[in-house]
Design a protein around this motif. Structure first.
Motif, short mmCIF file in Angstrom:
data_model
loop_
_atom_site.label_atom_id
_atom_site.label_comp_id
_atom_site.label_asym_id
_atom_site.label_seq_id
_atom_site.Cartn_x
_atom_site.Cartn_y
_atom_site.Cartn_z
N GLU A 115 0.87 -1.30 -0.02
CA GLU A 115 -0.06 -0.01 0.21
C GLU A 115 0.87 1.36 0.00
OE1 GLU A 115 1.01 -1.17 4.26
OE2 GLU A 115 -0.32 -2.29 2.66
N ASP A 116 2.00 1.05 0.26
CA ASP A 116 3.10 2.55 0.07
C ASP A 116 3.55 2.68 -1.13
OD1 ASP A 116 4.52 4.55 1.23
OD2 ASP A 116 5.92 3.41 2.18
N ASN A 117 3.45 3.84 -1.64
CA ASN A 117 4.17 4.01 -3.05
C ASN A 117 5.18 4.81 -2.88
OD1 ASN A 117 1.90 2.87 -4.38
ND2 ASN A 117 0.76 4.45 -4.27
N GLY A 118 6.07 4.85 -1.64
CA GLY A 118 7.21 5.77 -1.43
C GLY A 118 8.36 4.89 -2.35
N MET A 119 9.17 5.81 -2.71
CA MET A 119 10.54 5.38 -3.68
C MET A 119 11.67 5.24 -2.73
SD MET A 119 9.44 5.96 -7.15
CE MET A 119 11.32 6.59 -7.41
N ILE A 120 12.48 4.30 -3.06
CA ILE A 120 13.72 4.06 -2.01
C ILE A 120 14.53 5.25 -2.60
CG2 ILE A 120 15.65 2.54 -1.91
CD1 ILE A 120 13.79 0.26 -2.14
N LEU A 121 14.79 5.43 -3.92
CA LEU A 121 15.82 6.41 -4.36
C LEU A 121 14.96 7.15 -5.34
CD1 LEU A 121 18.81 4.14 -5.35
CD2 LEU A 121 18.49 5.78 -3.30
N PRO A 122 15.13 8.59 -5.50
CA PRO A 122 14.45 9.49 -6.59
C PRO A 122 14.99 8.99 -7.96
CG PRO A 122 16.36 10.47 -5.09
CD PRO A 122 16.07 9.16 -4.67
N ASP A 123 14.06 9.47 -8.83
CA ASP A 123 14.37 9.28 -10.15
C ASP A 123 15.64 10.17 -10.75
OD1 ASP A 123 12.34 7.30 -10.45
OD2 ASP A 123 10.79 8.92 -11.03
N LEU A 124 15.99 9.61 -11.60
CA LEU A 124 17.24 10.52 -12.32
C LEU A 124 16.47 11.81 -13.04
CD1 LEU A 124 19.54 8.19 -13.66
CD2 LEU A 124 20.17 9.49 -11.89
N PRO A 125 17.20 12.93 -12.64
CA PRO A 125 16.61 14.04 -13.27
C PRO A 125 16.84 13.90 -14.79
CG PRO A 125 18.20 14.72 -11.67
CD PRO A 125 18.30 13.22 -11.83
N LEU A 126 15.84 14.50 -15.62
CA LEU A 126 15.88 14.42 -17.02
C LEU A 126 16.98 15.06 -17.56
CD1 LEU A 126 14.13 13.74 -19.50
CD2 LEU A 126 13.21 15.90 -19.37
N ARG A 127 17.66 15.93 -17.00
CA ARG A 127 18.95 16.42 -17.56
C ARG A 127 19.98 15.57 -17.79
NH1 ARG A 127 23.39 18.82 -15.33
NH2 ARG A 127 22.46 18.17 -13.09
N ILE A 151 19.50 12.01 -17.92
CA ILE A 151 19.26 11.11 -18.98
C ILE A 151 19.54 11.58 -20.22
CG2 ILE A 151 17.39 9.83 -19.81
CD1 ILE A 151 16.19 9.86 -17.03
N VAL A 152 19.10 12.97 -20.51
CA VAL A 152 19.60 13.68 -22.02
C VAL A 152 21.02 13.68 -22.03
CG1 VAL A 152 19.44 15.74 -23.21
CG2 VAL A 152 17.37 14.81 -22.08
N LEU A 153 21.81 14.09 -20.89
CA LEU A 153 23.13 14.20 -21.23
C LEU A 153 24.08 12.67 -21.40
CD1 LEU A 153 24.17 16.80 -18.53
CD2 LEU A 153 24.22 16.94 -20.90
N CYS A 154 23.30 11.81 -20.72
CA CYS A 154 23.76 10.27 -21.19
C CYS A 154 23.48 10.02 -22.66
CB CYS A 154 23.44 9.40 -20.18
SG CYS A 154 24.01 9.60 -18.54
N ALA A 155 22.39 10.35 -22.76
CA ALA A 155 22.09 9.75 -24.44
C ALA A 155 22.81 10.62 -25.26
CB ALA A 155 20.49 10.20 -24.49
N VAL A 156 23.18 11.86 -25.11
CA VAL A 156 23.81 12.66 -26.21
C VAL A 156 25.33 12.26 -26.08
CG1 VAL A 156 24.79 15.33 -26.77
CG2 VAL A 156 22.40 14.73 -26.20
N GLY A 157 25.76 11.91 -25.02
CA GLY A 157 27.20 11.62 -24.55
C GLY A 157 27.28 10.16 -25.52
N LEU A 158 26.26 9.18 -25.29
CA LEU A 158 26.51 8.00 -25.98
C LEU A 158 26.49 8.19 -27.24
CD1 LEU A 158 24.40 5.72 -23.55
CD2 LEU A 158 26.79 5.30 -23.83
#
Length: 54
Positions: free
Chosen positions: A21-33, A35-42
């Motif tokens: 019943e708990d929707n808590g996150m263990i770790l926060p999501d990665l910021p979109l910035r 993810i975009v930097l990783c995609a551009v770098g790859l």
């Protein structure tokens, strides 16, 4: 990190995983910035390697 603090944090995370019943996150999501930097770098790295092998 002390053993007591580690055990407390481990228990908290296990409770989050096991609690349906708990929707808590263990770790926060990665910021979109990040993810975009990783995609551009790859993509840039891939293009650089392709150019180098020609």
């Amino acid at each position: 990190m002390s053993t007591d603090a580690f055990d407390t944090e481990l228990e908290r995370r296990l409770q989050l995983l096991e609690s349906p019943e708990d929707n808590g996150m263990i770790l926060p999501d990665l910021p979109l910035r990040d993810i975009v930097l990783c995609a551009v770098g790859l993509a840039a790295g891939t293009l650089l390697l392709l150019w180098w092998c020609l």
